[in-house]
Design a protein around this motif. Structure first.
Motif, PDB file in Angstrom:
ATOM      1  N   ASP A  19      34.169  32.043  36.147  1.00 37.71           N
ATOM      2  CA  ASP A  19      34.855  33.475  36.819  1.00 37.71           C
ATOM      3  C   ASP A  19      33.979  33.065  38.951  1.00 37.71           C
ATOM      4  OD1 ASP A  19      33.875  36.678  36.446  1.00 37.71           O
ATOM      5  OD2 ASP A  19      32.687  35.988  38.532  1.00 37.71           O
ATOM      6  N   PRO A  20      35.853  33.699  39.226  1.00 39.26           N
ATOM      7  CA  PRO A  20      35.295  33.228  40.668  1.00 39.26           C
ATOM      8  C   PRO A  20      34.024  33.889  41.589  1.00 39.26           C
ATOM      9  CG  PRO A  20      37.711  34.399  40.189  1.00 39.26           C
ATOM     10  CD  PRO A  20      36.728  34.546  38.677  1.00 39.26           C
ATOM     11  N   GLU A  21      33.444  35.077  40.673  1.00 40.89           N
ATOM     12  CA  GLU A  21      32.660  35.309  41.993  1.00 40.89           C
ATOM     13  C   GLU A  21      30.852  34.690  41.454  1.00 40.89           C
ATOM     14  OE1 GLU A  21      33.340  40.242  42.553  1.00 40.89           O
ATOM     15  OE2 GLU A  21      33.530  39.145  40.875  1.00 40.89           O
ATOM     16  N   CYS A  54      36.994  44.914  38.393  1.00 44.82           N
ATOM     17  CA  CYS A  54      37.019  43.777  38.455  1.00 44.82           C
ATOM     18  C   CYS A  54      38.417  43.349  39.999  1.00 44.82           C
ATOM     19  CB  CYS A  54      36.488  42.827  37.723  1.00 44.82           C
ATOM     20  SG  CYS A  54      36.360  40.903  38.339  1.00 44.82           S
ATOM     21  N   MET A  56      38.801  40.446  41.280  1.00 47.01           N
ATOM     22  CA  MET A  56      39.302  39.068  40.669  1.00 47.01           C
ATOM     23  C   MET A  56      39.923  38.572  39.050  1.00 47.01           C
ATOM     24  SD  MET A  56      38.325  37.371  43.319  1.00 47.01           S
ATOM     25  CE  MET A  56      37.858  37.223  44.995  1.00 47.01           C
ATOM     26  N   LYS A  57      39.959  39.955  38.890  1.00 50.59           N
ATOM     27  CA  LYS A  57      40.797  39.879  37.500  1.00 50.59           C
ATOM     28  C   LYS A  57      41.949  39.559  37.652  1.00 50.59           C
ATOM     29  CE  LYS A  57      42.903  44.774  38.168  1.00 50.59           C
ATOM     30  NZ  LYS A  57      43.230  46.451  36.699  1.00 50.59           N
ATOM     31  N   ARG A  59      43.360  36.682  39.341  1.00 51.60           N
ATOM     32  CA  ARG A  59      42.514  35.181  38.947  1.00 51.60           C
ATOM     33  C   ARG A  59      41.804  34.334  38.013  1.00 51.60           C
ATOM     34  NH1 ARG A  59      39.718  32.281  43.382  1.00 51.60           N
ATOM     35  NH2 ARG A  59      39.276  30.201  42.388  1.00 51.60           N
ATOM     36  N   ILE A  60      41.527  35.957  37.609  1.00 49.79           N
ATOM     37  CA  ILE A  60      41.074  35.074  36.133  1.00 49.79           C
ATOM     38  C   ILE A  60      42.112  35.187  35.090  1.00 49.79           C
ATOM     39  CG2 ILE A  60      39.314  35.824  34.033  1.00 49.79           C
ATOM     40  CD1 ILE A  60      37.853  36.998  35.712  1.00 49.79           C
ATOM     41  N   ASP A 166      36.780  40.377  51.311  1.00 52.93           N
ATOM     42  CA  ASP A 166      36.588  41.200  49.711  1.00 52.93           C
ATOM     43  C   ASP A 166      35.508  41.605  49.914  1.00 52.93           C
ATOM     44  OD1 ASP A 166      38.886  39.930  48.653  1.00 52.93           O
ATOM     45  OD2 ASP A 166      37.960  37.861  48.492  1.00 52.93           O
ATOM     46  N   THR A 169      30.922  43.436  43.838  1.00 53.87           N
ATOM     47  CA  THR A 169      31.053  43.849  42.852  1.00 53.87           C
ATOM     48  C   THR A 169      30.241  43.688  42.371  1.00 53.87           C
ATOM     49  OG1 THR A 169      33.463  42.204  42.010  1.00 53.87           O
ATOM     50  CG2 THR A 169      32.312  42.960  40.043  1.00 53.87           C
ATOM     51  N   PRO A 178      31.353  38.681  47.975  1.00 54.88           N
ATOM     52  CA  PRO A 178      32.262  37.939  48.450  1.00 54.88           C
ATOM     53  C   PRO A 178      31.979  36.371  48.612  1.00 54.88           C
ATOM     54  CG  PRO A 178      31.963  39.411  49.416  1.00 54.88           C
ATOM     55  CD  PRO A 178      30.892  39.567  48.436  1.00 54.88           C
TER      56      PRO A 178
END
Length: 379
Positions: A19-21, A54, A56-57, A59-60, A166, A169, A178
Motif C-alpha cells: 500500500d503506497p501510504e 483513496c 492512491m487507487k 497506483r495500487i 498529496d 487519507t 503523505p
C-alpha cells in the motif's frame, strides 16, 4: 503452451505489492478481496480500497497489474476495486496499532526506538523550518525512516518546503500521512482550505498536536522531527508534556539579539527536564560568487554563545552541531519543494546539514542490540 497459473502463485505475487501510504503488503492488510483465474490465463483480482476516495487507487491498480503480469501463464490482468466496510476498516486500524484499539502516542512508550527531535528557535526568521526539512531529507537519503510533524500551527510551511502535495487519507479515526522524498509529513495546513489562517488558543493547539502524534499512523520510524513554533508558548509546553523524552535542537543565527532569544527558548528544558542535543547556527556566513573571503552578514559567534550559555544554565556540555552558511539555493529549494541536500549535495550548506544529520542519528537502525524475544526450545 504455458500452463494456467495457480491461485497460490498469484497470491505470492501480490505479497510484493505494498500500500503506497501504509507501506505494508496489501496481503497483510486484508486488501485482497478475491482472485479468479480463467482457463485462458486471464486473472481477475479484487482489491479493497481503505476509503472510496483513496488518492492512491491508480497506483495500487498499476502495481497489482504489474506484479500479477509477471506470473508465468498469465495472459491478462483485470483489477476490480471495491471499498472496505466500516468493520473491515476498524479491523485494519486495530492491526496497524499492534492490536490496540485505543489511541496512544507510540513515541512516548518506554520501549520506543524512535528518536524524537524538537527543532526550536527563540524567534522567527532564523531558518528553523529550512533546517528541519533538509535534516529530514538528509536522514531519509541515508536510509532512515523519517517523519516530520509541522507543529508550527500558525506558521505551517513544511509541506511546501518538502514538496508534499498529496493530502492525508483517513481510515476511520486514523490518518495516513503523505510522503515526500521518503519522509512522512503531517501539518495542519493539510486540513485547512487554501491559505486560511488558524485561529486557535491553547487547548485546541494541544489537542491538534496530540492528534498528530496519536491519530496519525507513522509506522516504525527511526526519527521523528518536530518543527516547533518560535518561542516558549503552548506548543513547546505541550511537546514536553506529550513527549517528555523528545530532544531539543536549538536553531539560531550569529546575531547577538537572535542568540539571546534562542538561549531563552532552550532554557525551557530546565523546567521541562528535556535534553538539549545541540545548537545549530544558520546563516553563519556568505561566500560571494567566484570565491573570496566569507562575509559575516549577521555577525559572528551567536551559535557558540547560545551553546555556552545553555551549558552554563543547565550544568552540562551543549555542543554546537554545525554552522550552516547562507545560500540562496536553500531558500529556492524550499519554495520549490526540493531540499538543497538532495538537489545540490556538493553545496557547502548541504555538506554541513548532512554532517549534522549523521552526528544526530548515525547509521540506519538494524537488528543489533534489539531484544527479539527468542528463547531456547526445550529438548
Amino acid at each position: 503452451m504455458s500452463s494456467t497459473p495457480s491461485t497460490e502463485q498469484v497470491h505470492e505475487a501480490l505479497t510484493t505489492v505494498q500500500d503506497p501510504e501504509i507501506h505494508r503488503p496489501i496481503t497483510d492488510l486484508g486488501m485482497v478481496k478475491s482472485v479468479d483465474i480463467a482457463d485462458d490465463g486471464v486473472v481477475s483480482v479484487g482489491i479493497y480500497l481503505t476509503v472510496a476516495g483513496c488518492p492512491m487507487k491508480g497506483r495500487i491498480e498499476k502495481d497489482v497489474t504489474e506484479a500479477v503480469t509477471k506470473v508465468a501463464g498469465v495472459t491478462a490482468v483485470r483489477v476490480e476495486l471495491d471499498v472496505m466496510s466500516d468493520e473491515q476498516r476498524k479491523e485494519l486500524q486495530t492491526k496497524l496499532r499492534g492490536g490496540q484499539a485505543e489511541k496512544e502516542i507510540p513515541f512516548a512508550k518506554p520501549n520506543s526506538l524512535t528518536r524524537v527531535f524538537a527543532v526550536a528557535s527563540g524567534k522567527g526568521g532564523v531558518g528553523k523550518s529550512s533546517i528541519t526539512v533538509n535534516l529530514a531529507a538528509a536522514m531519509a537519503a541515508q536510509g532512515h525512516k523519517v517523519g516530520v510533524v509541522d507543529a508550527d500551527i500558525y506558521g505551517h510551511s513544511v509541506p511546501r518546503m518538502l514538496g508534499a502535495a498529496d493530502f492525508p487519507t483517513k481510515v476511520e479515526d486514523m490518518i495516513l500521512p503523505p510522503t515526500a522524498h521518503g519522509v512522512k509529513v503531517i501539518s495542519v495546513g493539510m486540513f485547512t482550505q487554501g491559505n486560511q489562517p488558524v485561529v486557535w488558543r491553547g487547548p485546541m493547539l494541544h489537542r491538534a498536536l496530540q492528534q498528530f502524534l496519536s491519530d496519525v499512523f507513522w509506522g516504525d520510524l527511526d526519527v521523528l522531527l518536530m518543527d516547533l513554533p518560535p518561542g516558549t508558548g503552548d506548543i513547546a509546553i505541550s511537546t514536553a508534556q506529550l513527549l517528555p523524552s523528545a530532544e531539543l535542537l536549538v536553531v539560531t543565527t550569529p546575531q547577538q539579539a537572535a542568540a539571546e532569544v534562542a538561549e531563552r527558548a532552550g532554557a525551557i528544558t530546565a523546567q521541562t527536564h528535556q535534553r538539549i542535543t545541540g545548537v545549530i547556527e544558520n546563516m553563519s556566513y556568505y561566500t560571494p560568487p567566484g570565491g573570496g573571503e566569507p562575509v559575516h552578514l549577521f555577525g559572528e559567534g551567536g551559535g557558540r554563545r547560545v551553546a555556552d550559555g545553555l551549558g552554563k544554565t543547565l550544568g552540562t556540555n551543549i555542543p554546537l552541531l554545525g554552522q550552516v552558511p547562507l545560500d540562496t539555493r536553500l531558500r529556492e529549494g524550499g519554495d520549490e519543494g526540493k531540499p538543497l541536500v538532495l538537489t545540490e549535495p556538493e553545496a557547502e550548506a548541504s555538506k554541513v546539514i548532512v554532517s549534522i544529520a549523521d552526528t544526530l542519528v548515525g547509521k540506519p537502525r538494524g537488528l543489533a542490540g534489539m531484544q527479539l524475544g527468542i528463547s531456547p526450545a526445550g529438548r
